[in-house]
Write a protein that holds these residues in place. Structure first.
Motif, mmCIF file in Angstrom:
data_model
loop_
_atom_site.group_PDB
_atom_site.id
_atom_site.type_symbol
_atom_site.label_atom_id
_atom_site.label_comp_id
_atom_site.label_asym_id
_atom_site.label_seq_id
_atom_site.Cartn_x
_atom_site.Cartn_y
_atom_site.Cartn_z
ATOM 1 N N LYS A 15 0.833 -1.187 0.000
ATOM 2 C CA LYS A 15 0.000 0.000 0.000
ATOM 3 C C LYS A 15 0.873 1.245 0.000
ATOM 4 O O LYS A 15 1.823 1.354 0.777
ATOM 5 C CB LYS A 15 -0.911 -0.009 1.229
ATOM 6 N N GLY A 16 0.580 2.165 -0.898
ATOM 7 C CA GLY A 16 1.351 3.396 -0.975
ATOM 8 C C GLY A 16 2.522 3.344 -1.928
ATOM 9 O O GLY A 16 3.216 4.357 -2.110
ATOM 10 N N SER A 17 2.769 2.180 -2.541
ATOM 11 C CA SER A 17 3.850 2.089 -3.520
ATOM 12 C C SER A 17 3.490 2.901 -4.758
ATOM 13 O O SER A 17 2.314 3.090 -5.072
ATOM 14 C CB SER A 17 4.085 0.631 -3.925
ATOM 15 N N PRO A 18 4.479 3.388 -5.508
ATOM 16 C CA PRO A 18 4.188 4.049 -6.777
ATOM 17 C C PRO A 18 3.466 3.087 -7.721
ATOM 18 O O PRO A 18 3.437 1.869 -7.478
ATOM 19 C CB PRO A 18 5.585 4.415 -7.307
ATOM 20 N N PRO A 19 2.872 3.594 -8.813
ATOM 21 C CA PRO A 19 2.165 2.719 -9.746
ATOM 22 C C PRO A 19 3.063 1.576 -10.239
ATOM 23 O O PRO A 19 4.238 1.794 -10.568
ATOM 24 C CB PRO A 19 1.798 3.665 -10.898
ATOM 25 N N PRO A 20 2.530 0.354 -10.293
ATOM 26 C CA PRO A 20 3.351 -0.802 -10.685
ATOM 27 C C PRO A 20 4.023 -0.641 -12.051
ATOM 28 O O PRO A 20 5.159 -1.103 -12.238
ATOM 29 C CB PRO A 20 2.342 -1.959 -10.703
ATOM 30 N N ALA A 21 3.349 0.011 -13.005
ATOM 31 C CA ALA A 21 3.928 0.151 -14.339
ATOM 32 C C ALA A 21 5.235 0.928 -14.328
ATOM 33 O O ALA A 21 6.072 0.762 -15.225
ATOM 34 C CB ALA A 21 2.928 0.826 -15.282
ATOM 35 N N THR A 22 5.430 1.767 -13.300
ATOM 36 C CA THR A 22 6.653 2.569 -13.253
ATOM 37 C C THR A 22 7.874 1.757 -12.842
ATOM 38 O O THR A 22 8.991 2.278 -12.841
ATOM 39 C CB THR A 22 6.484 3.768 -12.300
ATOM 40 N N LEU A 23 7.675 0.483 -12.523
ATOM 41 C CA LEU A 23 8.840 -0.389 -12.288
ATOM 42 C C LEU A 23 9.659 -0.571 -13.562
ATOM 43 O O LEU A 23 10.807 -1.006 -13.504
ATOM 44 C CB LEU A 23 8.380 -1.743 -11.757
ATOM 45 N N SER A 24 9.083 -0.227 -14.709
ATOM 46 C CA SER A 24 9.871 -0.276 -15.950
ATOM 47 C C SER A 24 11.030 0.717 -15.897
ATOM 48 O O SER A 24 12.113 0.451 -16.437
ATOM 49 C CB SER A 24 8.988 0.004 -17.167
ATOM 50 N N PHE A 25 10.828 1.861 -15.232
ATOM 51 C CA PHE A 25 11.916 2.831 -15.071
ATOM 52 C C PHE A 25 12.979 2.279 -14.122
ATOM 53 O O PHE A 25 14.174 2.475 -14.343
ATOM 54 C CB PHE A 25 11.370 4.153 -14.526
ATOM 55 N N VAL A 26 12.535 1.600 -13.077
ATOM 56 C CA VAL A 26 13.470 0.966 -12.140
ATOM 57 C C VAL A 26 14.343 -0.050 -12.880
ATOM 58 O O VAL A 26 15.569 -0.073 -12.719
ATOM 59 C CB VAL A 26 12.701 0.283 -10.991
ATOM 60 N N ALA A 27 13.703 -0.867 -13.695
ATOM 61 C CA ALA A 27 14.439 -1.902 -14.429
ATOM 62 C C ALA A 27 15.417 -1.282 -15.416
ATOM 63 O O ALA A 27 16.575 -1.735 -15.532
ATOM 64 C CB ALA A 27 13.457 -2.821 -15.149
ATOM 65 N N ALA A 28 14.979 -0.262 -16.139
ATOM 66 C CA ALA A 28 15.862 0.377 -17.124
ATOM 67 C C ALA A 28 17.066 1.014 -16.445
ATOM 68 O O ALA A 28 18.207 0.898 -16.927
ATOM 69 C CB ALA A 28 15.084 1.412 -17.927
ATOM 70 N N LEU A 29 16.827 1.689 -15.329
ATOM 71 C CA LEU A 29 17.946 2.285 -14.586
ATOM 72 C C LEU A 29 18.912 1.222 -14.081
ATOM 73 O O LEU A 29 20.136 1.405 -14.113
ATOM 74 C CB LEU A 29 17.408 3.109 -13.419
ATOM 75 N N ALA A 30 18.370 0.098 -13.621
ATOM 76 C CA ALA A 30 19.225 -0.979 -13.124
ATOM 77 C C ALA A 30 20.089 -1.556 -14.244
ATOM 78 O O ALA A 30 21.282 -1.824 -14.053
ATOM 79 C CB ALA A 30 18.374 -2.078 -12.492
ATOM 80 N N VAL A 31 19.497 -1.762 -15.418
ATOM 81 C CA VAL A 31 20.280 -2.250 -16.555
ATOM 82 C C VAL A 31 21.369 -1.244 -16.910
ATOM 83 O O VAL A 31 22.534 -1.613 -17.134
ATOM 84 C CB VAL A 31 19.376 -2.516 -17.778
#
Length: 211
Positions: free
Chosen positions: A90-106
């Motif tokens: 609860k309170g996490s950012p929108p799930p779709a924005t994990l794509s930015f997390v993944a891209a930054l990690a790569v």
């Protein structure tokens, strides 16, 4: 199957105070071949087995991999193909924005692998570019309050696509070994996920747009 622990404990500094994130022991299960690492984790999440956040499933060969919009993702020998899960709270950012997390990690993992001088960039919404060529593919899937994050990175060779330029790490440096790259990626993803949760989406988007 091989299981090994990620050793990158203090690989990245985070925040103006130079805070270092101690990366958890992200276990990486490496298999010779599977249909799809995303599909495998979806099956586990729907069963009593489950799959713990921070753990990765990585395949040396993925024979039924998929990209966005149902596209087949190229399975080149020596490339990275793996998936992990993120438990939503609860309170996490929108799930779709994990794509930015993944891209930054790569981006982070490739930068560590190649060192200084690599021409890396991020392109909206989640493309990682090397010398202006597409280097990776990212696929998110929601299963039971979890997001499966699937990542493919061209380490050894890149596919020929009719509509865009592609690239591989081996174009500019000796190709990274799958297991070694997986360790760097697990460390980078843990750090970026922590920022997404603790500092919010604005911080993640700012980091993405700076690259």
């Amino acid at each position: 199957r091989n299981t090994f622990a990620c050793p990158h404990r203090r690989l990245y500094a985070s925040g103006q105070q130079g805070r270092c994130l101690a990366v958890p022991r992200s276990l990486i299960e490496l298999v010779a071949q599977t249909g799809s690492t995303n599909a495998d984790l979806a099956t586990k999440l729907r069963s009593s087995d489950g799959w713990a956040e921070g753990h990765w499933l990585v395949a040396r060969r993925q024979i039924a991999g998929r990209g966005r919009q149902g596209r087949e993702w190229f399975d080149g020998a020596g490339n990275f193909m793996g998936s992990t899960v993120v438990a939503l709270a609860k309170g996490s950012p929108p799930p779709a924005t994990l794509s930015f997390v993944a891209a930054l990690a790569v981006h982070d993992a490739v930068a560590v692998t190649l060192g200084d001088g690599a021409e890396l960039a991020l392109k909206w919404p989640n493309d990682v570019l090397l010398n202006q060529g597409k280097l990776s593919g990212i696929l998110l899937e929601m299963v039971r309050d979890h997001v499966i994050v699937g990542i493919g990175v061209n380490l050894a060779r890149a596919p020929d696509l009719p509509d865009r330029k592609t690239a591989a790490l081996a174009d500019v440096a000796p190709p990274a070994e799958v297991a070694e790259f997986g360790e760097a990626l697990a460390a980078a993803f843990a750090r970026r996920l922590d920022d997404w949760r603790q500092r919010g989406l604005a911080t993640t988007l700012a980091a993405f747009l700076q690259r």
